[in-house]
Design a protein around this motif. Structure first.
Motif, PDB file in Angstrom:
ATOM      1  N   THR A  96       0.841  -1.195   0.000  1.00  0.00           N
ATOM      2  CA  THR A  96       0.000   0.000   0.000  1.00  0.00           C
ATOM      3  C   THR A  96       0.880   1.250   0.000  1.00  0.00           C
ATOM      4  OG1 THR A  96      -0.143   0.235   2.411  1.00  0.00           O
ATOM      5  CG2 THR A  96      -1.764  -1.179   1.376  1.00  0.00           C
ATOM      6  N   THR A  97       0.244   2.383  -0.197  1.00  0.00           N
ATOM      7  CA  THR A  97       0.950   3.653  -0.105  1.00  0.00           C
ATOM      8  C   THR A  97       1.020   4.101   1.352  1.00  0.00           C
ATOM      9  OG1 THR A  97      -1.029   4.997  -0.345  1.00  0.00           O
ATOM     10  CG2 THR A  97       0.067   4.290  -2.373  1.00  0.00           C
ATOM     11  N   ASN A  98       1.911   5.029   1.636  1.00  0.00           N
ATOM     12  CA  ASN A  98       2.058   5.540   3.001  1.00  0.00           C
ATOM     13  C   ASN A  98       0.769   6.154   3.514  1.00  0.00           C
ATOM     14  OD1 ASN A  98       2.653   8.215   4.678  1.00  0.00           O
ATOM     15  ND2 ASN A  98       4.276   6.764   5.168  1.00  0.00           N
ATOM     16  N   THR A  99       0.117   6.958   2.689  1.00  0.00           N
ATOM     17  CA  THR A  99      -1.107   7.640   3.118  1.00  0.00           C
ATOM     18  C   THR A  99      -2.239   6.652   3.368  1.00  0.00           C
ATOM     19  OG1 THR A  99      -0.528   9.684   1.993  1.00  0.00           O
ATOM     20  CG2 THR A  99      -2.853   9.331   2.438  1.00  0.00           C
ATOM     21  N   LEU A 100      -2.357   5.648   2.522  1.00  0.00           N
ATOM     22  CA  LEU A 100      -3.399   4.635   2.744  1.00  0.00           C
ATOM     23  C   LEU A 100      -3.189   3.919   4.069  1.00  0.00           C
ATOM     24  CD1 LEU A 100      -4.175   2.852  -0.642  1.00  0.00           C
ATOM     25  CD2 LEU A 100      -5.816   3.788   0.975  1.00  0.00           C
ATOM     26  N   ASN A 101      -1.955   3.565   4.351  1.00  0.00           N
ATOM     27  CA  ASN A 101      -1.682   2.893   5.625  1.00  0.00           C
ATOM     28  C   ASN A 101      -2.042   3.769   6.810  1.00  0.00           C
ATOM     29  OD1 ASN A 101      -0.846   0.295   5.081  1.00  0.00           O
ATOM     30  ND2 ASN A 101       1.276   0.871   4.745  1.00  0.00           N
ATOM     31  N   ALA A 102      -1.647   5.040   6.764  1.00  0.00           N
ATOM     32  CA  ALA A 102      -1.859   5.929   7.909  1.00  0.00           C
ATOM     33  C   ALA A 102      -3.308   6.334   8.071  1.00  0.00           C
ATOM     34  CB  ALA A 102      -0.979   7.169   7.760  1.00  0.00           C
ATOM     35  N   ALA A 103      -3.956   6.728   6.966  1.00  0.00           N
ATOM     36  CA  ALA A 103      -5.283   7.340   7.065  1.00  0.00           C
ATOM     37  C   ALA A 103      -6.429   6.373   6.895  1.00  0.00           C
ATOM     38  CB  ALA A 103      -5.408   8.459   6.023  1.00  0.00           C
ATOM     39  N   VAL A 104      -6.192   5.241   6.240  1.00  0.00           N
ATOM     40  CA  VAL A 104      -7.301   4.347   5.908  1.00  0.00           C
ATOM     41  C   VAL A 104      -7.167   2.979   6.549  1.00  0.00           C
ATOM     42  CG1 VAL A 104      -8.535   3.237   4.001  1.00  0.00           C
ATOM     43  CG2 VAL A 104      -7.665   5.555   3.719  1.00  0.00           C
ATOM     44  N   MET A 105      -5.992   2.371   6.427  1.00  0.00           N
ATOM     45  CA  MET A 105      -5.881   0.935   6.696  1.00  0.00           C
ATOM     46  C   MET A 105      -5.465   0.568   8.118  1.00  0.00           C
ATOM     47  SD  MET A 105      -6.682  -0.234   3.665  1.00  0.00           S
ATOM     48  CE  MET A 105      -6.049  -1.877   3.374  1.00  0.00           C
ATOM     49  N   SER A 106      -4.830   1.455   8.849  1.00  0.00           N
ATOM     50  CA  SER A 106      -4.237   1.056  10.127  1.00  0.00           C
ATOM     51  C   SER A 106      -5.269   0.512  11.107  1.00  0.00           C
ATOM     52  CB  SER A 106      -3.469   2.227  10.744  1.00  0.00           C
ATOM     53  OG  SER A 106      -4.312   3.355  10.898  1.00  0.00           O
ATOM     54  N   ASP A 107      -6.420   1.183  11.249  1.00  0.00           N
ATOM     55  CA  ASP A 107      -7.456   0.683  12.158  1.00  0.00           C
ATOM     56  C   ASP A 107      -8.024  -0.643  11.676  1.00  0.00           C
ATOM     57  OD1 ASP A 107      -7.184   2.810  13.857  1.00  0.00           O
ATOM     58  OD2 ASP A 107      -8.834   3.968  12.997  1.00  0.00           O
ATOM     59  N   LEU A 108      -8.100  -0.797  10.364  1.00  0.00           N
ATOM     60  CA  LEU A 108      -8.589  -2.060   9.807  1.00  0.00           C
ATOM     61  C   LEU A 108      -7.626  -3.204  10.127  1.00  0.00           C
ATOM     62  CD1 LEU A 108     -10.514  -3.653   7.916  1.00  0.00           C
ATOM     63  CD2 LEU A 108      -8.989  -2.992   6.045  1.00  0.00           C
ATOM     64  N   TYR A 109      -6.324  -2.974   9.973  1.00  0.00           N
ATOM     65  CA  TYR A 109      -5.343  -4.005  10.314  1.00  0.00           C
ATOM     66  C   TYR A 109      -5.518  -4.441  11.776  1.00  0.00           C
ATOM     67  CZ  TYR A 109      -2.825  -2.404   6.108  1.00  0.00           C
ATOM     68  OH  TYR A 109      -2.459  -2.052   4.838  1.00  0.00           O
ATOM     69  N   ARG A 110      -5.711  -3.480  12.652  1.00  0.00           N
ATOM     70  CA  ARG A 110      -5.881  -3.797  14.076  1.00  0.00           C
ATOM     71  C   ARG A 110      -7.102  -4.670  14.293  1.00  0.00           C
ATOM     72  NH1 ARG A 110      -6.207   1.566  17.255  1.00  0.00           N
ATOM     73  NH2 ARG A 110      -6.203   0.119  19.017  1.00  0.00           N
ATOM     74  N   ALA A 111      -8.187  -4.353  13.598  1.00  0.00           N
ATOM     75  CA  ALA A 111      -9.416  -5.142  13.750  1.00  0.00           C
ATOM     76  C   ALA A 111      -9.210  -6.570  13.258  1.00  0.00           C
ATOM     77  CB  ALA A 111     -10.557  -4.472  12.989  1.00  0.00           C
ATOM     78  N   ILE A 112      -8.489  -6.729  12.151  1.00  0.00           N
ATOM     79  CA  ILE A 112      -8.235  -8.069  11.611  1.00  0.00           C
ATOM     80  C   ILE A 112      -7.394  -8.887  12.578  1.00  0.00           C
ATOM     81  CG2 ILE A 112      -6.986  -9.309   9.789  1.00  0.00           C
ATOM     82  CD1 ILE A 112      -7.907  -7.122   7.857  1.00  0.00           C
ATOM     83  N   LEU A 113      -6.362  -8.266  13.130  1.00  0.00           N
ATOM     84  CA  LEU A 113      -5.472  -8.987  14.036  1.00  0.00           C
ATOM     85  C   LEU A 113      -6.155  -9.343  15.353  1.00  0.00           C
ATOM     86  CD1 LEU A 113      -2.188  -6.970  13.394  1.00  0.00           C
ATOM     87  CD2 LEU A 113      -2.774  -9.245  12.554  1.00  0.00           C
ATOM     88  N   ARG A 114      -7.188  -8.563  15.729  1.00  0.00           N
ATOM     89  CA  ARG A 114      -7.919  -8.877  16.965  1.00  0.00           C
ATOM     90  C   ARG A 114      -8.919 -10.010  16.776  1.00  0.00           C
ATOM     91  NH1 ARG A 114      -8.170  -3.039  17.728  1.00  0.00           N
ATOM     92  NH2 ARG A 114     -10.250  -3.060  16.787  1.00  0.00           N
ATOM     93  N   ASP A 115      -9.186 -10.392  15.549  1.00  0.00           N
ATOM     94  CA  ASP A 115     -10.188 -11.422  15.266  1.00  0.00           C
ATOM     95  C   ASP A 115      -9.503 -12.721  14.860  1.00  0.00           C
ATOM     96  OD1 ASP A 115     -12.291 -12.994  14.488  1.00  0.00           O
ATOM     97  OD2 ASP A 115     -13.243 -11.475  13.222  1.00  0.00           O
TER      98      ASP A 115
END
Length: 316
Positions: A96-115
């Motif tokens: 992914t791009t830097n901005t996508l990781n910071a602004a869009v994807m980071s919370d999603l990654y956390r949710a995936i790892l918690r499940d």
């Protein structure tokens, strides 16, 4: 073929220098030369041209042809090693791009790892959009998220998210209007947030008009830092605007200009010949992203069918 030989070959492609390759791999120069000769002997063809008196080496025509094979072979070897050393968890390599990781994807990654029921292991790397296409083509990553729609024969592309653009100002000295014309702001105070050519063309015609911005950035975290100075402002998409609201004090306005900036489009891209296990895992990841976008009430176009790049509805 030995994995060390392939890794040495790929590093030498990057450095084009045996001593630099040895330094990068923490081995001796004779070891690099031995590995390369061993690989060439096994393949029965020269991969590099070494000119006497020159430190730089160049790929032969056969070496160029072998390059994509080497990337795929290394990826398969790493997948095989992961298979032996892991449970039923599927590893997805995401670009992914830097901005996508910071602004869009980071919370999603956390949710995936918690499940734990998702059985996904994530290997996340940050690149420019054009690099992500190349990494996907070489099977170095499994799935990518980009802002540019490019034509690659073996890559499937789908627009995943369309984002409206907003005016964001440093809060204290902001021109506080719900709808604001860009001309009401000082051009010299703009932090030009840039990502793709269509937006650049619109910006040149409707904002810069022959002038050069004082500062250009492609990172939402850097944008956040620069917007803390009095009078600073930027034009940015919905997800970045929401990111800024949580990281600094900003005032947000809709753009009142008749000629609106183009929406930022995020594409999900993947290789069309992914194996069934990887394809299922990528579908699962995309479903998680779709649900995440819906909870954030972001415009989601994920229902558009996945197509080859040249047939994508947005390429017509």
């Amino acid at each position: 073929m030995d994995i060390a030989d392939i890794e040495t070959f790929l590093m030498l492609v990057r450095t084009r220098n045996i001593s630099k390759t040895a330094e990068k791999l923490y081995v001796s120069q004779p070891t690099v030369s031995h590995r390369l000769k061993q690989l060439e002997d096994e393949l029965g063809m020269p991969l590099f041209v070494r000119k006497r008196g020159y430190k730089r080496v160049e790929l032969t025509a056969k070496g160029e042809a072998f390059l994509s094979i080497a990337y795929r072979w290394l990826a398969l070897m790493r997948e095989t090693n992961n298979l032996w050393n892991s449970d039923d968890t599927v590893q997805l390599r995401i670009g992914t791009t830097n901005t996508l990781n910071a602004a869009v994807m980071s919370d999603l990654y956390r949710a995936i790892l918690r499940d734990p029921s998702l059985n996904l292991s994530l290997n996340i790397s940050t690149h420019y959009s054009y690099e992500i296409y190349e990494l996907l083509e070489n099977h170095t990553i499994d799935i990518g998220f980009v802002y540019h729609h490019l034509h690659f024969k073996n890559i499937l592309s789908r627009p995943l998210l369309h984002e409206k653009m907003y005016l964001v100002q440093e809060a204290v000295d902001a021109v506080k209007k719900e709808k604001l014309h860009i001309a009401e702001l000082d051009f010299q105070n703009e932090v030009y947030f840039v990502w793709e050519s269509n937006y650049q063309i619109w910006h040149e015609q409707n904002v810069a008009q022959g002038r050069s911005p004082r500062v250009e950035v492609d990172s939402s975290s850097l944008l956040s830092a620069l917007l803390q100075d009095p009078g600073r402002w930027a034009i940015c998409p919905l997800s970045v605007m929401e990111y800024l609201r949580t990281h600094c004090s900003v005032y947000v306005s809709e753009i009142a200009d008749e000629v609106q900036p183009p929406e930022r489009i995020t594409y999900v891209i993947r290789n069309k010949d992914a194996n069934e296990t990887k394809a299922t895992a990528m579908d699962l990841l995309t479903d998680q992203i779709r649900s995440y976008f819906q909870t954030r009430q972001w415009l989601n176009e994920a229902s558009i069918p996945l197509t080859q790049g040249k047939e994508s509805p947005l390429s017509r």
